[in-house]
Design a protein around this motif. Structure first.
Motif, PDB file in Angstrom:
ATOM      1  N   ALA A   1       0.844  -1.203   0.000  1.00  0.00           N
ATOM      2  CA  ALA A   1       0.000   0.000   0.000  1.00  0.00           C
ATOM      3  C   ALA A   1       0.881   1.257   0.000  1.00  0.00           C
ATOM      4  N   GLU A   2       1.966   1.238   0.753  1.00  0.00           N
ATOM      5  CA  GLU A   2       2.885   2.380   0.777  1.00  0.00           C
ATOM      6  C   GLU A   2       3.527   2.599  -0.582  1.00  0.00           C
ATOM      7  N   LYS A   3       3.850   1.526  -1.284  1.00  0.00           N
ATOM      8  CA  LYS A   3       4.426   1.643  -2.630  1.00  0.00           C
ATOM      9  C   LYS A   3       3.430   2.274  -3.596  1.00  0.00           C
ATOM     10  N   LEU A   4       2.161   1.875  -3.503  1.00  0.00           N
ATOM     11  CA  LEU A   4       1.142   2.484  -4.360  1.00  0.00           C
ATOM     12  C   LEU A   4       0.957   3.954  -4.003  1.00  0.00           C
ATOM     13  N   ALA A   5       0.946   4.270  -2.715  1.00  0.00           N
ATOM     14  CA  ALA A   5       0.809   5.675  -2.287  1.00  0.00           C
ATOM     15  C   ALA A   5       1.966   6.516  -2.819  1.00  0.00           C
ATOM     16  N   LEU A   6       3.168   5.987  -2.767  1.00  0.00           N
ATOM     17  CA  LEU A   6       4.330   6.718  -3.284  1.00  0.00           C
ATOM     18  C   LEU A   6       4.198   6.946  -4.786  1.00  0.00           C
ATOM     19  N   SER A   7       3.778   5.921  -5.498  1.00  0.00           N
ATOM     20  CA  SER A   7       3.586   6.047  -6.940  1.00  0.00           C
ATOM     21  C   SER A   7       2.531   7.107  -7.266  1.00  0.00           C
ATOM     22  N   LEU A   8       1.435   7.102  -6.523  1.00  0.00           N
ATOM     23  CA  LEU A   8       0.370   8.080  -6.755  1.00  0.00           C
ATOM     24  C   LEU A   8       0.806   9.495  -6.403  1.00  0.00           C
ATOM     25  N   SER A   9       1.734   9.629  -5.469  1.00  0.00           N
ATOM     26  CA  SER A   9       2.176  10.969  -5.067  1.00  0.00           C
ATOM     27  C   SER A   9       2.881  11.709  -6.205  1.00  0.00           C
ATOM     28  N   HIS A  10       3.303  10.975  -7.227  1.00  0.00           N
ATOM     29  CA  HIS A  10       3.948  11.570  -8.395  1.00  0.00           C
ATOM     30  C   HIS A  10       3.036  11.538  -9.616  1.00  0.00           C
ATOM     31  N   SER A  11       1.720  11.561  -9.387  1.00  0.00           N
ATOM     32  CA  SER A  11       0.773  11.427 -10.490  1.00  0.00           C
ATOM     33  C   SER A  11      -0.325  12.480 -10.347  1.00  0.00           C
TER      34      SER A  11
END
Length: 164
Positions: A108-118
């Motif tokens: 979930a943290e990896k997805l959140a990090l990815s979304l933070s740059h989108s």
């Protein structure tokens, strides 16, 4: 169909919730209807809703289309509830292996990090009460080539996308 759980462990909540849902599918409902199993098994995490402000969980199964408008009523002791989701957008990250307490938060943290740059950087958790959901597609006896996903609800309109 949804099986709520306030167990402290994601793994235990999923296992126990799925067991109740499986009984329902095998005929533990007022019609004694047997219902075909669908995938994924979806466990939604609601932070701070359980005992001692721990997470609570909802383990969910989609019902086949034949039963969606009028699902068989589950036996009361199963503590299951029909659950309808309106159309909405989700952000998804796939991962392999078994979904367990020690890796679902990391994914979930990896997805959140990815979304933070989108374009969806500020649109997660809209209007959901769930922090995230874990979708598991394989039966527990499959060891290799397992597919899981972490899902975040996102606000489609914040990125200029319409949901239908």
């Amino acid at each position: 169909m949804s099986a709520p759980s306030d167990d402290i462990s994601f793994h235990v909540a999923t296992k126990l919730g799925f067991h109740r849902l499986f009984q329902y599918l095998m005929g533990a409902n007022l019609n004694s209807s047997r219902i075909r199993m669908t995938t994924p098994v979806l466990t939604s995490i609601v932070p701070g809703a359980g005992p001692l402000h721990s997470s609570a969980y909802f383990v969910r199964l989609y019902l086949p289309e034949k039963f969606q408008d009028s699902p068989p009523v589950p036996l009361p002791e199963l503590n299951l509830h029909p659950d309808r989701w309106p159309s909405h957008c989700i952000a998804v990250r796939s991962f392999s292996g078994y979904a367990r307490d020690n890796n679902v938060v990391e994914e979930a943290e990896k997805l959140a990090l990815s979304l933070s740059h989108s374009p969806w950087a500020n649109s997660t958790n809209y209007p959901s009460k769930n922090a995230y959901s874990i979708a598991q597609y394989n039966n527990p006896f499959r060891i290799i080539g397992r597919l899981n996903e972490v899902w975040f609800d996102v606000d489609c309109k914040s990125a200029g996308i319409e949901a239908y």
